[in-house]
Design an enzyme around this catalytic site. Structure first.
Site, PDB file in Angstrom:
ATOM      1  N   ARG A 123       0.820  -1.234   0.000  1.00  0.00           N
ATOM      2  CA  ARG A 123       0.000   0.000   0.000  1.00  0.00           C
ATOM      3  C   ARG A 123       0.841   1.266   0.000  1.00  0.00           C
ATOM      4  O   ARG A 123       0.401   2.316   0.436  1.00  0.00           O
ATOM      5  CB  ARG A 123      -0.964   0.026   1.196  1.00  0.00           C
ATOM      6  N   LYS A 145       2.194  11.367 -11.394  1.00  0.00           N
ATOM      7  CA  LYS A 145       1.338  10.491 -12.206  1.00  0.00           C
ATOM      8  C   LYS A 145       2.108   9.203 -12.454  1.00  0.00           C
ATOM      9  O   LYS A 145       3.225   9.236 -12.987  1.00  0.00           O
ATOM     10  CB  LYS A 145       1.014  11.141 -13.550  1.00  0.00           C
ATOM     11  N   GLU A 187       8.408  18.300 -25.172  1.00  0.00           N
ATOM     12  CA  GLU A 187       7.760  18.624 -23.887  1.00  0.00           C
ATOM     13  C   GLU A 187       8.315  19.930 -23.314  1.00  0.00           C
ATOM     14  O   GLU A 187       7.611  20.662 -22.635  1.00  0.00           O
ATOM     15  CB  GLU A 187       7.951  17.491 -22.875  1.00  0.00           C
ATOM     16  N   LYS A 229       6.037  23.139 -14.036  1.00  0.00           N
ATOM     17  CA  LYS A 229       5.211  21.982 -13.705  1.00  0.00           C
ATOM     18  C   LYS A 229       4.878  21.970 -12.218  1.00  0.00           C
ATOM     19  O   LYS A 229       3.740  21.704 -11.826  1.00  0.00           O
ATOM     20  CB  LYS A 229       5.901  20.679 -14.122  1.00  0.00           C
ATOM     21  N   GLU A 239      -5.425  16.932 -11.221  1.00  0.00           N
ATOM     22  CA  GLU A 239      -5.983  17.324 -12.519  1.00  0.00           C
ATOM     23  C   GLU A 239      -7.493  17.516 -12.501  1.00  0.00           C
ATOM     24  O   GLU A 239      -8.227  16.915 -13.285  1.00  0.00           O
ATOM     25  CB  GLU A 239      -5.581  16.309 -13.608  1.00  0.00           C
ATOM     26  N   ARG A 243      -4.175  21.570 -14.244  1.00  0.00           N
ATOM     27  CA  ARG A 243      -3.149  20.593 -14.648  1.00  0.00           C
ATOM     28  C   ARG A 243      -3.364  20.131 -16.094  1.00  0.00           C
ATOM     29  O   ARG A 243      -2.421  19.736 -16.769  1.00  0.00           O
ATOM     30  CB  ARG A 243      -3.120  19.405 -13.679  1.00  0.00           C
ATOM     31  N   ASN A 247      -1.361  19.287 -20.844  1.00  0.00           N
ATOM     32  CA  ASN A 247      -1.672  18.412 -21.970  1.00  0.00           C
ATOM     33  C   ASN A 247      -1.806  19.171 -23.282  1.00  0.00           C
ATOM     34  O   ASN A 247      -2.401  18.654 -24.232  1.00  0.00           O
ATOM     35  CB  ASN A 247      -2.959  17.624 -21.685  1.00  0.00           C
ATOM     36  N   HIS A 250      -1.582  17.320 -26.539  1.00  0.00           N
ATOM     37  CA  HIS A 250      -1.628  15.883 -26.254  1.00  0.00           C
ATOM     38  C   HIS A 250      -2.851  15.180 -26.842  1.00  0.00           C
ATOM     39  O   HIS A 250      -2.794  13.981 -27.097  1.00  0.00           O
ATOM     40  CB  HIS A 250      -1.566  15.638 -24.736  1.00  0.00           C
ATOM     41  N   HIS A 254      -2.143  11.968 -28.823  1.00  0.00           N
ATOM     42  CA  HIS A 254      -2.631  10.629 -28.474  1.00  0.00           C
ATOM     43  C   HIS A 254      -3.304   9.969 -29.679  1.00  0.00           C
ATOM     44  O   HIS A 254      -3.166   8.767 -29.910  1.00  0.00           O
ATOM     45  CB  HIS A 254      -3.586  10.696 -27.281  1.00  0.00           C
ATOM     46  N   HIS A 268       6.500   9.750 -28.422  1.00  0.00           N
ATOM     47  CA  HIS A 268       5.512  10.585 -27.727  1.00  0.00           C
ATOM     48  C   HIS A 268       5.826  12.080 -27.857  1.00  0.00           C
ATOM     49  O   HIS A 268       4.962  12.882 -28.229  1.00  0.00           O
ATOM     50  CB  HIS A 268       5.429  10.173 -26.254  1.00  0.00           C
TER      51      HIS A 268
HETATM   52  N1  GLY Z   1       2.256  14.909 -18.224  1.00  0.00           N
HETATM   53  C1  GLY Z   1       1.161  15.673 -17.785  1.00  0.00           C
HETATM   54  C2  GLY Z   1       0.997  15.703 -16.314  1.00  0.00           C
HETATM   55  O1  GLY Z   1       1.853  15.245 -15.574  1.00  0.00           O
HETATM   56  O2  GLY Z   1      -0.011  16.157 -15.843  1.00  0.00           O
END
Ligand code: GLY
Length: 371
Positions: A123, A145, A187, A229, A239, A243, A247, A250, A254, A268
């Protein structure tokens, strides 16, 4: 070079991102304050292990820290249920406990997978990111993430699990191919485009020297990106709002990645760069930003020698309707409505659902026509 620190302030989940050169040699000194016993788990992948595992081992040993390591096959194919099972079973078989630290040594695939394995094992184990690609240093290693891909799509299973420390050693970027470096740069440029026009201008002046290997410029680009960031993640860790700005480009990316089978045809970060150029084009066509902005973005990407337009992707692609269908699978869809990250100018991104499908369709159709 002085090591710089960006603090990610998230209450009891706060941590530092350390940026500079020689950080692998200093890994032991950097990580030691986190440890209750001088033994860590390191999970990496075979290619990175060949390049950097001995350096990390030596850096840890300099402080009397021992390690057990697991090396997985390189590539996106490892970031799945099997890779997760392998990492978790290994951590358990090696008897790593909650008070221990797991080090993720690698690019985005390893960071996401090891972060998720750390989140679910017992956990929650603590973990440290040692990102070895530019993309991972400026984006995926920061913000918590973590996750894996499934047959339903990329990153659909995962958890928010913040690292306890990130060590971004820009020396490690020397081992990247030009293609991988430039994909990561997709990025970096995204940060300027979404929220910092001065940074974009700085990149217009300095990015070529940075790509040629200037470590000081690389460290500065990583620092600014990570600071941006960190600011966004501080405002919106999970998000719910801002946040999503990260993207930018993106949704298009995607769709293009799905259309190219997540293969080497499109990395990517390359998709992010093309996606940013498309986001600017759609914004201009929708009357949200000036017509000059998309040209400026595309000029910069071209000057860097990057994939800039859909026509730069080799091989067959779906038509505009097919790409729009793929965009509809995006995680940003709410009640069936696609949310776009659009721009009012360079450095001025915002989220909107209010973009007519016809505008996007016509931009995609024109982009595909050029092929
Ligand atoms: N790569 C986008 C984020 O971390 O929210």
């Amino acid at each position: 070079m002085t090591i710089q620190t960006v603090h990610v302030p998230l209450g009891d989940r706060s941590y530092d991102v350390r940026i500079g050169t020689d950080l692998l040699c200093r890994a032991g000194a950097e990580i030691a304050p986190l440890l209750q016993r001088k033994h860590v788990a390191v999970i990496t992948e075979d290619r990175v292990a060949g390049l950097h595992l001995a350096g990390l081992h030596a850096g840890l040993a300099a402080e009397g820290i021992t390690m057990s390591s697991l090396s997985l096959p390189p590539g996106e194919g490892t970031k799945n249920w099997d890779g997760l099972t392998c990492a978790v079973e290994w951590l358990l078989s090696e008897r790593f406990e909650r008070r221990d630290v797991v080090i993720a040594l690698g690019g985005g695939v390893i960071g996401d997978l090891v972060g998720f394995a750390s989140a679910v094992t017992r956990r929650g184990l603590r973990f440290v990111q040692v990102p070895t690609s530019l993309l991972a240093q400026v984006d995926s290693s920061v913000g918590g993430k973590t996750g894996i891909n499934t047959s339903h799509g990329k990153n659909l299973v995962g958890a928010f699990h913040q690292p306890s420390l990130v060590l971004a050693d820009v020396d490690l970027l020397d081992s990247l191919s030009t293609r991988d470096f430039l994909a990561g740069y997709g990025e970096v440029v995204k940060y300027g485009l979404l929220g910092n026009a001065n940074f974009f201008e700085w990149l217009e002046k300095n990015a070529l020297s940075m790509a040629m290997g200037d470590a000081g410029l690389r460290a500065e680009a990583v620092r600014v990106s990570v600071q941006m960031k960190a600011d966004i993640v501080e405002r919106d860790e999970t998000e719910q709002g801002d946040r999503a700005l990260l993207n930018l480009g993106h949704t298009f990316c995607h769709a293009l990645e799905a259309a190219t089978g997540y293969s080497d045809r499109l990395l990517h970060g390359e998709g992010v760069a093309i996606g940013c150029a498309l986001a600017f084009e759609v914004s201009a066509q929708a009357g949200l930003c000036s017509q000059e902005d998309p040209s400026r973005v595309r000029d910069h990407l071209k000057k860097m020698g990057m994939k800039t337009d859909i026509r730069d992707i080799q091989g067959d692609l779906p038509d505009a309707d097919g790409l729009l269908d793929l965009m509809g699978q995006d995680k940003k869809v709410i009640d069936g409505a696609l949310r776009y990250i659009m721009v009012r100018g360079i450095g001025q991104a915002f989220v909107t659902s209010d973009i007519p499908r016809g505008v996007v369709h016509s931009v995609l159709q024109d982009a595909l026509k050029g092929r």
